[in-house]
Enzyme design. Structure first.
Site, mmCIF file in Angstrom:
data_model
loop_
_atom_site.group_PDB
_atom_site.id
_atom_site.type_symbol
_atom_site.label_atom_id
_atom_site.label_comp_id
_atom_site.label_asym_id
_atom_site.label_seq_id
_atom_site.Cartn_x
_atom_site.Cartn_y
_atom_site.Cartn_z
ATOM 1 N N GLY A 24 31.049 -23.240 -16.217
ATOM 2 C CA GLY A 24 30.022 -23.318 -15.536
ATOM 3 C C GLY A 24 29.935 -23.427 -14.014
ATOM 4 O O GLY A 24 28.817 -22.988 -13.355
ATOM 5 N N SER A 27 32.135 -27.740 -9.343
ATOM 6 C CA SER A 27 33.532 -27.814 -8.642
ATOM 7 C C SER A 27 33.880 -29.060 -8.184
ATOM 8 O O SER A 27 33.060 -29.674 -7.693
ATOM 9 C CB SER A 27 33.397 -26.605 -7.620
ATOM 10 O OG SER A 27 34.756 -26.866 -6.718
ATOM 11 N N ASP A 48 46.481 -32.719 -13.560
ATOM 12 C CA ASP A 48 45.183 -33.158 -14.175
ATOM 13 C C ASP A 48 45.519 -33.388 -15.440
ATOM 14 O O ASP A 48 46.348 -32.784 -16.212
ATOM 15 C CB ASP A 48 44.254 -32.320 -13.906
ATOM 16 C CG ASP A 48 42.739 -32.764 -14.146
ATOM 17 O OD1 ASP A 48 42.088 -32.947 -13.239
ATOM 18 O OD2 ASP A 48 42.463 -33.167 -15.569
ATOM 19 N N SER A 158 34.925 -44.955 -3.500
ATOM 20 C CA SER A 158 33.652 -44.575 -3.557
ATOM 21 C C SER A 158 32.900 -45.431 -2.727
ATOM 22 O O SER A 158 33.255 -46.699 -2.625
ATOM 23 C CB SER A 158 33.171 -44.703 -5.013
ATOM 24 O OG SER A 158 31.647 -44.346 -5.214
ATOM 25 N N TYR A 171 33.003 -49.399 -12.713
ATOM 26 C CA TYR A 171 33.415 -48.259 -11.817
ATOM 27 C C TYR A 171 33.273 -48.873 -10.360
ATOM 28 O O TYR A 171 34.314 -48.731 -9.506
ATOM 29 C CB TYR A 171 32.384 -47.145 -11.873
ATOM 30 C CG TYR A 171 32.792 -45.826 -10.866
ATOM 31 C CD1 TYR A 171 33.646 -44.929 -11.302
ATOM 32 C CD2 TYR A 171 31.916 -45.538 -9.617
ATOM 33 C CE1 TYR A 171 33.781 -43.840 -10.404
ATOM 34 C CE2 TYR A 171 32.191 -44.529 -8.866
ATOM 35 C CZ TYR A 171 33.082 -43.915 -9.005
ATOM 36 O OH TYR A 171 33.437 -42.728 -8.273
ATOM 37 N N THR A 206 29.307 -32.459 -8.135
ATOM 38 C CA THR A 206 30.268 -32.225 -9.017
ATOM 39 C C THR A 206 29.991 -32.465 -10.523
ATOM 40 O O THR A 206 29.007 -33.110 -10.805
ATOM 41 C CB THR A 206 31.748 -33.033 -8.689
ATOM 42 O OG1 THR A 206 31.174 -34.421 -9.256
ATOM 43 C CG2 THR A 206 31.938 -33.043 -7.167
HETATM 44 P P1 NAD Z 1 35.202 -34.480 -11.616
HETATM 45 O O1 NAD Z 1 34.987 -35.140 -12.940
HETATM 46 O O2 NAD Z 1 34.848 -33.404 -11.311
HETATM 47 O O3 NAD Z 1 36.809 -34.739 -11.491
HETATM 48 C C1 NAD Z 1 37.560 -35.887 -11.765
HETATM 49 C C2 NAD Z 1 38.959 -35.125 -12.473
HETATM 50 O O4 NAD Z 1 39.858 -36.262 -12.792
HETATM 51 C C3 NAD Z 1 38.975 -34.207 -13.742
HETATM 52 O O5 NAD Z 1 39.400 -32.971 -13.333
HETATM 53 C C4 NAD Z 1 39.387 -35.136 -14.876
HETATM 54 O O6 NAD Z 1 40.182 -34.188 -15.799
HETATM 55 C C5 NAD Z 1 40.480 -35.794 -14.086
HETATM 56 N N1 NAD Z 1 41.006 -37.142 -15.071
HETATM 57 C C6 NAD Z 1 40.362 -37.913 -15.323
HETATM 58 N N2 NAD Z 1 41.072 -38.817 -16.217
HETATM 59 C C7 NAD Z 1 42.433 -38.552 -15.829
HETATM 60 C C8 NAD Z 1 43.581 -39.325 -16.172
HETATM 61 N N3 NAD Z 1 43.469 -40.143 -16.900
HETATM 62 N N4 NAD Z 1 44.716 -38.601 -15.598
HETATM 63 C C9 NAD Z 1 44.614 -37.615 -14.743
HETATM 64 N N5 NAD Z 1 43.329 -36.746 -14.362
HETATM 65 C C10 NAD Z 1 42.289 -37.384 -15.156
HETATM 66 O O7 NAD Z 1 34.893 -35.728 -10.749
HETATM 67 P P2 NAD Z 1 34.642 -35.652 -9.105
HETATM 68 O O8 NAD Z 1 33.371 -35.883 -8.589
HETATM 69 O O9 NAD Z 1 35.405 -34.440 -8.370
HETATM 70 O O10 NAD Z 1 35.684 -37.146 -8.502
HETATM 71 C C11 NAD Z 1 36.762 -36.973 -8.000
HETATM 72 C C12 NAD Z 1 36.991 -38.485 -7.575
HETATM 73 O O11 NAD Z 1 36.136 -38.727 -6.286
HETATM 74 C C13 NAD Z 1 36.880 -39.538 -8.412
HETATM 75 O O12 NAD Z 1 38.155 -40.529 -8.521
HETATM 76 C C14 NAD Z 1 35.658 -39.832 -8.416
HETATM 77 O O13 NAD Z 1 35.527 -41.320 -8.744
HETATM 78 C C15 NAD Z 1 35.524 -40.051 -6.819
HETATM 79 N N6 NAD Z 1 33.966 -39.958 -6.392
HETATM 80 C C16 NAD Z 1 33.133 -38.945 -6.749
HETATM 81 C C17 NAD Z 1 31.933 -39.062 -6.237
HETATM 82 C C18 NAD Z 1 30.921 -37.846 -6.651
HETATM 83 O O14 NAD Z 1 29.669 -38.194 -6.269
HETATM 84 N N7 NAD Z 1 31.331 -36.820 -7.261
HETATM 85 C C19 NAD Z 1 31.483 -40.093 -5.469
HETATM 86 C C20 NAD Z 1 32.258 -41.194 -5.180
HETATM 87 C C21 NAD Z 1 33.632 -40.974 -5.694
#
Ligand code: NAD
Length: 264
Positions: A24, A27, A48, A158, A171, A206
């Protein structure tokens, strides 16, 4: 930007955890980091647990610089065996350890603390905190063993690790742990020329935040001084700075990428 490339030398590989995108068109942060680093000339290893996502990210990467060689590898970051296998795969392909490592893998398993299952607490700690530990340890061991003159390890925490969030005791604890781990690693690894820094995203668009109810998103957005959610590329920009020599005198810090949310 002065780049992630070693001047005049082989372009060092980078290892990026976290993916690409889920169907979809949403990203993730990891994918944006891969794209930004590839655009800068790095050879990128997309790693990943979801190999399809990793391969989608791989296909999206520019390869316009001489010597660039991207790859995608499956890894489960909470497993020591899997992380060690990843490092072996990288060293066999590139004949050197990654010079930059971005730990972007992360999960949420939200529930009010009064109702949270122990297994949901454990799983989030395993992936977010232990996964960051295993990856940081494996990459820094490889860098030290190879005698590499420098390295940059970037962890993804985060803002919630600082301020807490309803429904996220697991978390929040994992991300506070990632910051502490990063600061301690920075102190231990600086004598090897390895810098360790953390980025703290706020609310970034995301697949992870797609799960958040619209009501909550609207409330959070109204609290963000810059008036909008962030984009994955804006987190990637901060990672590119921390990966490059522009940040050569910076280690052990956390950079908030939040649009000003929770200033002070
Ligand atoms: P997302 O879900 O799009 O990406 C996370 C990725 O981690 C996924 O591709 C998933 O397959 C991979 N993953 C999950 N478990 C795994 C494992 N055990 N081994 C290997 N890969 C694994 O999320 P995102 O928003 O891109 O998040 C990326 C990072 O940023 C994360 O650590 C998240 O906690 C952090 N974060 C995101 C936000 C937000 O607002 N999106 C805010 C603060 C922090």
């Amino acid at each position: 930007m002065p780049a992630l490339k070693a001047s005049g030398e082989d372009i060092p590989p980078m290892i990026i955890y976290g993916k690409g995108y889920l169907g979809g068109g949403g990203s993730g942060i990891g994918r944006a980091v891969c794209q930004r680093f590839a655009a800068e000339g790095a050879s990128v290893v997309v790693a990943d647990v979801n190999e399809d996502s990793a391969n989608q990210t791989l296909e999206s990467l520019p390869q316009e610089h001489k010597g660039q060689d991207h790859s995608a590898v499956g890894v489960e970051v909470s497993s020591r065996e899997s992380v060690e296998k990843l490092l072996t795969t990288i060293q066999c392909r590139y004949f050197q350890p990654p010079s930059v490592c971005v730990s972007a893998a992360g999960i949420t398993q939200d529930e009010f603390m009064l109702k949270m299952a122990e297994a949901d607490f454990d799983r989030v700690i395993q992936v977010n905190l232990k996964g960051t530990f295993l990856l940081t340890q494996a990459v820094s061991r490889a860098l030290v063993a190879s005698g590499a003159p420098k390295g940059s390890i970037i962890t993804v925490g985060s803002i919630v690790g600082k301020v807490g969030n309803i429904g996220q005791v697991n978390y929040s604890a994992s991300k506070a742990g990632v910051e502490g781990l990063t600061r301690a690693a920075a102190k231990e690894l600086s004598r090897f020329g390895i810098r360790c820094n953390c980025v703290l995203p706020g609310f970034i668009t995301t697949p992870m935040t797609d799960k958040v109810p619209e009501k909550v998103i609207n409330k959070m957005t109204s609290m963000i001084p810059l008036g909008r959610m962030g984009q994955p590329a804006e987190v990637a920009d901060a990672c590119a700075f921390l990966a490059s020599d522009d940040s050569r005198y910076i280690t052990g810090v956390s950079i908030e990428v939040t649009g000003g949310l929770f200033i002070g």
